[in-house]
Design a protein around this motif. Sequence first.
Motif, PDB file in Angstrom:
ATOM      1  N   ARG A  60      14.620 -63.426 -98.178  1.00  0.00           N
ATOM      2  CA  ARG A  60      14.998 -62.510 -99.260  1.00  0.00           C
ATOM      3  C   ARG A  60      15.807 -63.216-100.340  1.00  0.00           C
ATOM      4  O   ARG A  60      15.958 -62.694-101.444  1.00  0.00           O
ATOM      5  N   ARG A  61      16.351 -64.388-100.031  1.00  0.00           N
ATOM      6  CA  ARG A  61      17.154 -65.150-100.997  1.00  0.00           C
ATOM      7  C   ARG A  61      16.321 -66.143-101.803  1.00  0.00           C
ATOM      8  O   ARG A  61      16.857 -66.823-102.674  1.00  0.00           O
ATOM      9  N   MET A  62      15.043 -66.241-101.514  1.00  0.00           N
ATOM     10  CA  MET A  62      14.181 -67.185-102.239  1.00  0.00           C
ATOM     11  C   MET A  62      14.007 -66.716-103.682  1.00  0.00           C
ATOM     12  O   MET A  62      13.520 -65.613-103.932  1.00  0.00           O
ATOM     13  N   THR A  63      14.408 -67.539-104.635  1.00  0.00           N
ATOM     14  CA  THR A  63      14.235 -67.206-106.045  1.00  0.00           C
ATOM     15  C   THR A  63      12.787 -67.483-106.461  1.00  0.00           C
ATOM     16  O   THR A  63      12.060 -68.204-105.771  1.00  0.00           O
ATOM     17  N   PRO A  64      12.324 -66.915-107.584  1.00  0.00           N
ATOM     18  CA  PRO A  64      10.921 -67.100-107.993  1.00  0.00           C
ATOM     19  C   PRO A  64      10.450 -68.550-108.028  1.00  0.00           C
ATOM     20  O   PRO A  64       9.350 -68.841-107.539  1.00  0.00           O
ATOM     21  N   PRO A  65      11.216 -69.514-108.590  1.00  0.00           N
ATOM     22  CA  PRO A  65      10.718 -70.897-108.562  1.00  0.00           C
ATOM     23  C   PRO A  65      10.524 -71.431-107.151  1.00  0.00           C
ATOM     24  O   PRO A  65       9.569 -72.166-106.883  1.00  0.00           O
ATOM     25  N   LEU A  66      11.418 -71.064-106.224  1.00  0.00           N
ATOM     26  CA  LEU A  66      11.279 -71.533-104.848  1.00  0.00           C
ATOM     27  C   LEU A  66      10.030 -70.948-104.201  1.00  0.00           C
ATOM     28  O   LEU A  66       9.289 -71.646-103.501  1.00  0.00           O
ATOM     29  N   ARG A  67       9.793 -69.652-104.433  1.00  0.00           N
ATOM     30  CA  ARG A  67       8.613 -69.018-103.836  1.00  0.00           C
ATOM     31  C   ARG A  67       7.324 -69.587-104.417  1.00  0.00           C
ATOM     32  O   ARG A  67       6.350 -69.801-103.696  1.00  0.00           O
ATOM     33  N   SER A  68       7.310 -69.825-105.730  1.00  0.00           N
ATOM     34  CA  SER A  68       6.071 -70.219-106.394  1.00  0.00           C
ATOM     35  C   SER A  68       5.748 -71.697-106.240  1.00  0.00           C
ATOM     36  O   SER A  68       4.587 -72.063-106.085  1.00  0.00           O
ATOM     37  N   PHE A  69       6.758 -72.568-106.295  1.00  0.00           N
ATOM     38  CA  PHE A  69       6.492 -73.998-106.384  1.00  0.00           C
ATOM     39  C   PHE A  69       7.035 -74.818-105.214  1.00  0.00           C
ATOM     40  O   PHE A  69       6.680 -75.982-105.077  1.00  0.00           O
ATOM     41  N   CYS A  70       7.902 -74.242-104.401  1.00  0.00           N
ATOM     42  CA  CYS A  70       8.553 -75.026-103.346  1.00  0.00           C
ATOM     43  C   CYS A  70       8.157 -74.603-101.936  1.00  0.00           C
ATOM     44  O   CYS A  70       8.289 -75.390-100.995  1.00  0.00           O
TER      45      CYS A  70
END
Length: 529
Positions: A60-70
Amino acid sequence: MRIQVSNALAPLLFSVFPFLPSLQAKVPQAGAASRPVTTRPAPAQDPLAPQDKLGKAMARRMTPPLRSFCSGCHGTAGRGDGPMARFLDPKPLDFSQGRFKLTDTVGGLPTQERLIATVREGLPGAAMPSFHHFPPHMVKMAVRGIMGLLREKIRQELLAEGKKGEELEKALALALKVGTPIKIPSFQGHSFDLKRGKEIYAKNCAVCHGPKGTGKTIMPLMNAKGERIQARDFRSGVFKGGANMEDLWQRVRGGIPYSNMPAFSQELISDSALMDLIAFVRSFVPTDPKAAPGPDGRRIPRFRMEPKPNPAKMVKRSKLPVDPKDPAWKEVPAVSLNLVPFSPKAATRGAGAKFQAVHDGKRAAFRLSWEDPSPEPADLAGIQLCLGRRSLHFFEARFPTRRYSIFGPAWFFQDGRVRAERPNYFPPKVAKALGLPTDPVPVQGPKVEARSSREGARRVVVFVRDLAVPAHPGAAGRAKKLPDNGPVIELPIVPGTTISFSVFLSDASRAKGLKSWAYSVFSELEIEN
């Protein structure tokens, strides 16, 4: 208490109080026959989503850049268990460990500036690429997400210990404290003593890195997660945080926490002795006469992604040079490429890589050259085009597992033959493990030809194809979903426009699968009118 709402009054109430959906559902529509209530089916569960309590809290703490690219490498909860992790060496960082590979402090976490620099510059010698093409706010959002994951993990542990309220906040602040910044002295004026540096190296470093800096040792090495790792081979000249003396100073003084490399304080190695040690470590690295000299006088090449991928230009000529040895190539501007390896075994693959492009109004030729002293032909060389103008990353053409019309097929030259693959191509074993299609697909568009040659210690490959293609669904630069079982549609090359390109190199004689690969970030290619 039960509220009766008339049909005439209901729309007004719901427009003013949109938080009453349950009430709205109970109001019958005028003239409508009663019908059974249907419920929307629950969304399909993500097979990669964490199932444990801590993992769900971190996800739930994953920010959009982390979810999309990491998440493809670091996982949906940032624990280093993404679908790509099994193919990478070294393994992706587990953010929940609270121990980072690069630090600029001692006695605590690295500064935000250091974390931002790591995201922007990547980690040479590992699959972690440069994200210089990200705008600053996205990089900061990614770093905030990383720290949010670590904070959530520590918070859950403290809650399990019974801490709460002010006691919980104090414990969190202590665990997330930034360390003391490492002071870097001036190297100017120091008289470097390599003999002394060798003695210090033998005493403190050789047990892991080997007496000759090869990184080979009989002692098993583990990272913070208990995964087997290998010490850096200094001879490659590829260092995670850079090879200049200031970078190496921080690596020794701060250690590499995630890799369990210890920090050496001034009490263990004095500043003067550390300068000699760093100079000796740099003596393992082959020099490059084109590189700027360091304070120790050695010219060490810079194995790091540039602040922005170098743009290239496809020039127009009356005659198209299709032969790799055609003298006309000397008049075509060349662009240097910085390739990112998937593992240290491919770290030097693509050294000195250069890219050239030319067209004659009907056909285009792309020339790729790189250092390859081996007499054996290169196992694989490839190129891929994209209609987007901005810099893109390798995985943006591959995750999620869909094909978009702005990405063209990947062309590969191998064993004297050229072939086209899906835009989201991976080696077959990797694709199968990731659930991606591996069957060959037809390419709709002009045929691509390729020729190979040598120029001394350099390998050269030239790809040739027609400019024009049939009407393309992504010609306007908009991503459109294409069926996975349909043909791969070649991209148009239109004079007067700007597209992007990426190259791949692989040497399977050194490693198998992605561990032998090196690739470039998509860079802009201006097509001369």
